[in-house]
Structure formats: structure tokens, C-alpha cells
Design a protein around this motif. Structure first.
Motif, mmCIF file in Angstrom:
data_model
loop_
_atom_site.group_PDB
_atom_site.id
_atom_site.type_symbol
_atom_site.label_atom_id
_atom_site.label_comp_id
_atom_site.label_asym_id
_atom_site.label_seq_id
_atom_site.Cartn_x
_atom_site.Cartn_y
_atom_site.Cartn_z
ATOM 1 N N LYS A 54 -11.606 18.585 -14.762
ATOM 2 C CA LYS A 54 -10.939 19.764 -14.888
ATOM 3 C C LYS A 54 -11.219 20.596 -13.711
ATOM 4 N N PRO A 55 -10.157 20.601 -12.656
ATOM 5 C CA PRO A 55 -10.374 21.364 -11.497
ATOM 6 C C PRO A 55 -10.688 22.713 -11.641
ATOM 7 N N LYS A 56 -11.435 23.251 -10.883
ATOM 8 C CA LYS A 56 -11.704 24.814 -10.822
ATOM 9 C C LYS A 56 -11.718 25.157 -9.361
ATOM 10 N N THR A 57 -11.851 24.489 -8.554
ATOM 11 C CA THR A 57 -11.952 25.197 -7.063
ATOM 12 C C THR A 57 -10.704 24.845 -6.422
ATOM 13 N N VAL A 64 -7.388 18.209 -3.514
ATOM 14 C CA VAL A 64 -7.727 16.728 -3.731
ATOM 15 C C VAL A 64 -6.472 16.137 -4.765
ATOM 16 N N LEU A 65 -6.550 16.882 -5.965
ATOM 17 C CA LEU A 65 -5.645 16.331 -6.750
ATOM 18 C C LEU A 65 -4.270 16.306 -6.415
ATOM 19 N N GLY A 66 -3.809 17.409 -5.712
ATOM 20 C CA GLY A 66 -2.366 17.502 -5.284
ATOM 21 C C GLY A 66 -2.215 16.367 -4.238
ATOM 22 N N LYS A 67 -2.886 15.960 -3.500
ATOM 23 C CA LYS A 67 -2.739 14.954 -2.757
ATOM 24 C C LYS A 67 -2.679 13.724 -3.230
ATOM 25 N N VAL A 68 -3.724 13.391 -4.185
ATOM 26 C CA VAL A 68 -3.777 12.126 -5.113
ATOM 27 C C VAL A 68 -2.434 11.854 -5.781
ATOM 28 N N PHE A 69 -2.031 13.050 -6.319
ATOM 29 C CA PHE A 69 -0.739 12.872 -6.867
ATOM 30 C C PHE A 69 0.596 12.892 -6.205
ATOM 31 N N GLY A 70 0.335 13.130 -4.803
ATOM 32 C CA GLY A 70 1.656 12.957 -4.026
ATOM 33 C C GLY A 70 2.182 14.103 -3.641
ATOM 34 N N TYR A 71 1.830 15.476 -3.704
ATOM 35 C CA TYR A 71 2.387 16.604 -3.639
ATOM 36 C C TYR A 71 2.093 16.864 -2.119
ATOM 37 N N PHE A 72 3.169 17.761 -1.488
ATOM 38 C CA PHE A 72 3.220 17.839 -0.207
ATOM 39 C C PHE A 72 2.521 18.977 0.165
ATOM 40 N N ASP A 73 1.941 19.399 1.389
ATOM 41 C CA ASP A 73 0.689 20.424 1.547
ATOM 42 C C ASP A 73 1.531 21.810 1.123
ATOM 43 N N LYS A 74 2.609 22.012 1.524
ATOM 44 C CA LYS A 74 3.626 23.221 1.388
ATOM 45 C C LYS A 74 3.144 23.342 -0.340
ATOM 46 N N ALA A 75 3.670 22.493 -1.131
ATOM 47 C CA ALA A 75 3.732 22.859 -2.529
ATOM 48 C C ALA A 75 2.057 23.234 -3.074
ATOM 49 N N ILE A 76 1.174 22.344 -2.369
ATOM 50 C CA ILE A 76 -0.407 22.753 -2.784
ATOM 51 C C ILE A 76 -0.796 24.001 -2.417
#
Length: 68
Positions: A31-34, A40-52
Motif C-alpha cells: 500500500k504505497p504511501k510516500t 518506484v511502483l510507477g517505474k516497475v509498471f513502466g510509467y514514464f517519468d512525466k506521468a509519475i
């Protein structure tokens, strides 16, 4: 491939390209909070830096961002 029990009768199947990702998968926050957790989860799931960045700024900056 790696599987985990999710709930009774449900499993999660992870298919990953590189072996080191198994360690990342096993240590992901449930359950991500920070900001860090979400990044980290955004990167693992392949999201671009801009989207994160957009997600963090729209959902977390009210309480966690300190850009001073």
C-alpha cells in the motif's frame, strides 16, 4: 515467472524480463504511501517519468512535497 497468493482462490502472476526484477517485485510496497513508494511502483509498471511526476503532483503534493 513468479506467483503469489493474493486471496483465497486468487493468485498474482508476475512475468518479468530481467532476473533482478524478482527482488524488486518481492519488496514492493503493498500500500504505497510516500512519494518514494509511488515513484518506484510507477517505474516497475513502466510509467514514464512525466506521468509519475504528474501523479505525484496531483495526488501527493498537498501533504508530502517540499520543493524549497
Amino acid at each position: 515467472m513468479y506467483t503469489e497468493n493474493l486471496y483465497e482462490g486468487w493468485k498474482v502472476i508476475w512475468i518479468y524480463k530481467d532476473e533482478y526484477l524478482l527482488e524488486v517485485i518481492k519488496n514492493m510496497p503493498e500500500k504505497p504511501k510516500t512519494i518514494y513508494d509511488h515513484s518506484v511502483l510507477g517505474k516497475v509498471f513502466g510509467y514514464f517519468d512525466k506521468a509519475i511526476k504528474e501523479f505525484i503532483e496531483s495526488k501527493l503534493c498537498d501533504t508530502q512535497c517540499d520543493y524549497t
